[in-house]
Design a protein around this motif. Structure first.
Motif, PDB file in Angstrom:
ATOM      1  N   UNK A  21       0.821  -1.214   0.000  1.00  8.76           N
ATOM      2  CA  UNK A  21       0.000   0.000   0.000  1.00  8.76           C
ATOM      3  C   UNK A  21       0.856   1.266   0.000  1.00  8.76           C
ATOM      4  N   UNK A  22       2.174   1.081   0.064  1.00  9.16           N
ATOM      5  CA  UNK A  22       3.065   2.234  -0.040  1.00  9.16           C
ATOM      6  C   UNK A  22       3.684   2.713   1.264  1.00  9.16           C
ATOM      7  N   UNK A  23       3.465   2.006   2.353  1.00  9.00           N
ATOM      8  CA  UNK A  23       4.072   2.416   3.619  1.00  9.00           C
ATOM      9  C   UNK A  23       5.539   1.998   3.657  1.00  9.00           C
ATOM     10  N   UNK A  24       6.362   2.790   4.303  1.00 13.06           N
ATOM     11  CA  UNK A  24       7.781   2.465   4.464  1.00 13.06           C
ATOM     12  C   UNK A  24       7.964   1.552   5.665  1.00 13.06           C
ATOM     13  N   UNK A  25       9.090   0.831   5.729  1.00 16.39           N
ATOM     14  CA  UNK A  25       9.353   0.003   6.910  1.00 16.39           C
ATOM     15  C   UNK A  25       9.324   0.812   8.216  1.00 16.39           C
ATOM     16  N   UNK A  26       9.821   2.051   8.180  1.00 16.63           N
ATOM     17  CA  UNK A  26       9.797   2.879   9.390  1.00 16.63           C
ATOM     18  C   UNK A  26       8.363   3.183   9.812  1.00 16.63           C
ATOM     19  N   UNK A  27       7.489   3.491   8.871  1.00 15.99           N
ATOM     20  CA  UNK A  27       6.086   3.785   9.186  1.00 15.99           C
ATOM     21  C   UNK A  27       5.390   2.540   9.743  1.00 15.99           C
ATOM     22  N   UNK A  28       5.652   1.408   9.112  1.00 15.15           N
ATOM     23  CA  UNK A  28       5.043   0.150   9.554  1.00 15.15           C
ATOM     24  C   UNK A  28       5.517  -0.189  10.963  1.00 15.15           C
ATOM     25  N   UNK A  29       6.815  -0.055  11.198  1.00 20.84           N
ATOM     26  CA  UNK A  29       7.383  -0.355  12.506  1.00 20.84           C
ATOM     27  C   UNK A  29       6.762   0.529  13.584  1.00 20.84           C
ATOM     28  N   UNK A  30       6.592   1.789  13.277  1.00 20.73           N
ATOM     29  CA  UNK A  30       5.994   2.722  14.237  1.00 20.73           C
ATOM     30  C   UNK A  30       4.574   2.279  14.599  1.00 20.73           C
ATOM     31  N   UNK A  31       3.805   1.897  13.592  1.00 21.07           N
ATOM     32  CA  UNK A  31       2.415   1.460  13.834  1.00 21.07           C
ATOM     33  C   UNK A  31       2.363   0.166  14.649  1.00 21.07           C
ATOM     34  N   UNK A  32       3.302  -0.747  14.391  1.00 21.51           N
ATOM     35  CA  UNK A  32       3.300  -2.041  15.078  1.00 21.51           C
ATOM     36  C   UNK A  32       3.972  -1.997  16.446  1.00 21.51           C
ATOM     37  N   UNK A  33       4.723  -0.949  16.709  1.00 27.27           N
ATOM     38  CA  UNK A  33       5.514  -0.929  17.935  1.00 27.27           C
ATOM     39  C   UNK A  33       6.686  -1.881  17.820  1.00 27.27           C
ATOM     40  N   UNK A  34       7.223  -1.984  16.613  1.00 28.56           N
ATOM     41  CA  UNK A  34       8.357  -2.866  16.326  1.00 28.56           C
ATOM     42  C   UNK A  34       9.513  -2.008  15.811  1.00 28.56           C
ATOM     43  N   UNK A  35      10.602  -2.664  15.490  1.00 26.29           N
ATOM     44  CA  UNK A  35      11.741  -1.938  14.934  1.00 26.29           C
ATOM     45  C   UNK A  35      11.690  -2.015  13.415  1.00 26.29           C
ATOM     46  N   UNK A  36      12.258  -1.016  12.738  1.00 22.43           N
ATOM     47  CA  UNK A  36      12.336  -1.082  11.269  1.00 22.43           C
ATOM     48  C   UNK A  36      13.101  -2.313  10.789  1.00 22.43           C
ATOM     49  N   UNK A  37      14.120  -2.745  11.539  1.00 20.19           N
ATOM     50  CA  UNK A  37      14.878  -3.934  11.110  1.00 20.19           C
ATOM     51  C   UNK A  37      13.998  -5.185  11.158  1.00 20.19           C
ATOM     52  N   UNK A  38      13.081  -5.267  12.116  1.00 25.43           N
ATOM     53  CA  UNK A  38      12.148  -6.391  12.175  1.00 25.43           C
ATOM     54  C   UNK A  38      11.271  -6.391  10.924  1.00 25.43           C
ATOM     55  N   UNK A  39      10.760  -5.237  10.550  1.00 27.46           N
ATOM     56  CA  UNK A  39       9.901  -5.132   9.368  1.00 27.46           C
ATOM     57  C   UNK A  39      10.687  -5.541   8.127  1.00 27.46           C
ATOM     58  N   UNK A  40      11.901  -5.052   7.998  1.00 25.89           N
ATOM     59  CA  UNK A  40      12.728  -5.415   6.823  1.00 25.89           C
ATOM     60  C   UNK A  40      13.020  -6.918   6.791  1.00 25.89           C
ATOM     61  N   UNK A  41      13.286  -7.503   7.957  1.00 18.85           N
ATOM     62  CA  UNK A  41      13.544  -8.946   8.026  1.00 18.85           C
ATOM     63  C   UNK A  41      12.320  -9.728   7.561  1.00 18.85           C
ATOM     64  N   UNK A  42      11.132  -9.325   8.004  1.00 20.02           N
ATOM     65  CA  UNK A  42       9.898  -9.999   7.584  1.00 20.02           C
ATOM     66  C   UNK A  42       9.745  -9.902   6.070  1.00 20.02           C
ATOM     67  N   UNK A  43      10.027  -8.727   5.514  1.00 19.87           N
ATOM     68  CA  UNK A  43       9.919  -8.552   4.064  1.00 19.87           C
ATOM     69  C   UNK A  43      10.938  -9.423   3.329  1.00 19.87           C
ATOM     70  N   UNK A  44      12.143  -9.512   3.877  1.00 20.34           N
ATOM     71  CA  UNK A  44      13.195 -10.348   3.273  1.00 20.34           C
ATOM     72  C   UNK A  44      12.823 -11.821   3.329  1.00 20.34           C
ATOM     73  N   UNK A  45      12.224 -12.253   4.428  1.00 20.07           N
ATOM     74  CA  UNK A  45      11.885 -13.663   4.622  1.00 20.07           C
ATOM     75  C   UNK A  45      10.636 -14.093   3.859  1.00 20.07           C
ATOM     76  N   UNK A  46       9.888 -13.136   3.301  1.00 16.03           N
ATOM     77  CA  UNK A  46       8.645 -13.452   2.598  1.00 16.03           C
ATOM     78  C   UNK A  46       8.614 -12.830   1.207  1.00 16.03           C
ATOM     79  N   UNK A  47       9.611 -13.116   0.377  1.00 13.31           N
ATOM     80  CA  UNK A  47       9.650 -12.465  -0.941  1.00 13.31           C
ATOM     81  C   UNK A  47       8.456 -12.843  -1.821  1.00 13.31           C
ATOM     82  N   UNK A  48       7.953 -14.059  -1.677  1.00 12.13           N
ATOM     83  CA  UNK A  48       6.793 -14.472  -2.472  1.00 12.13           C
ATOM     84  C   UNK A  48       5.565 -13.644  -2.135  1.00 12.13           C
ATOM     85  N   UNK A  49       5.351 -13.385  -0.859  1.00 13.12           N
ATOM     86  CA  UNK A  49       4.211 -12.559  -0.445  1.00 13.12           C
ATOM     87  C   UNK A  49       4.366 -11.129  -0.949  1.00 13.12           C
ATOM     88  N   UNK A  50       5.603 -10.627  -0.884  1.00 10.82           N
ATOM     89  CA  UNK A  50       5.853  -9.259  -1.336  1.00 10.82           C
ATOM     90  C   UNK A  50       5.564  -9.141  -2.826  1.00 10.82           C
TER      91      UNK A  50
END
Length: 143
Positions: free
Chosen positions: A102-131
């Motif tokens: 939807x166009x959100x950045x990892x930093x924006x997503x992390x802020x909403x989830x209460x997570x770190x941007x590195x966690x968001x990036x790791x999830x994206x890296x681990x799920x390339x098919x979903x991305x």
């Protein structure tokens, strides 16, 4: 005749006492149901709890919130909340992928989830098919 009156009076008194006890029982059950409904865990109370926890600035504040929560819910409610939290945790990668599509950045997503941007990036890296699937779906809806 007097004997009949005293029997009638005793029966009437006994019946009146039974009615009073039944009415009191109904009122007490109603009050208990109302109290339970006011203390029920709902999505809005969970959001309020989350907001309070997020606003807490010290570990002591968070501990006080945790104690208040533990005092205010039953074990069964705590179990339901834990299972819901686990379901959300398991669904988080999909939420992250959709937010990225939807166009959100990892930093924006992390802020909403209460997570770190590195966690968001790791999830994206681990799920390339979903991305990839989410990006294709976004492209299709944009056309």
């Amino acid at each position: 005749m007097n004997d009949n009156r005293s029997t009638y009076t005793r029966l009437r008194s006994s019946f009146g006492q039974q009615v009073r006890e039944a009415v009191i029982d109904v009122i007490e059950r109603y009050e208990a149901q109302q109290a339970a409904a006011q203390n029920a865990v709902t999505s809005s109370t969970l959001v309020a709890l989350s907001d309070d926890y997020e606003d807490a600035t010290t570990d002591q504040d968070r501990a006080m919130i945790a104690v208040a929560v533990a005092d205010g819910i039953t074990l069964a409610e705590a179990g339901r909340i834990r299972r819901a939290a686990k379901a959300i945790e398991l669904g988080t990668p999909g939420l992250i992928v959709r937010a990225t599509a939807a166009g959100m950045t990892p930093n924006e997503i992390a802020r909403e989830l209460g997570a770190t941007p590195s966690y968001v990036r790791r999830i994206l890296r681990e799920n390339p098919g979903l991305v990839t699937a989410a990006a294709k779906a976004r492209q299709t809806t944009a056309d």
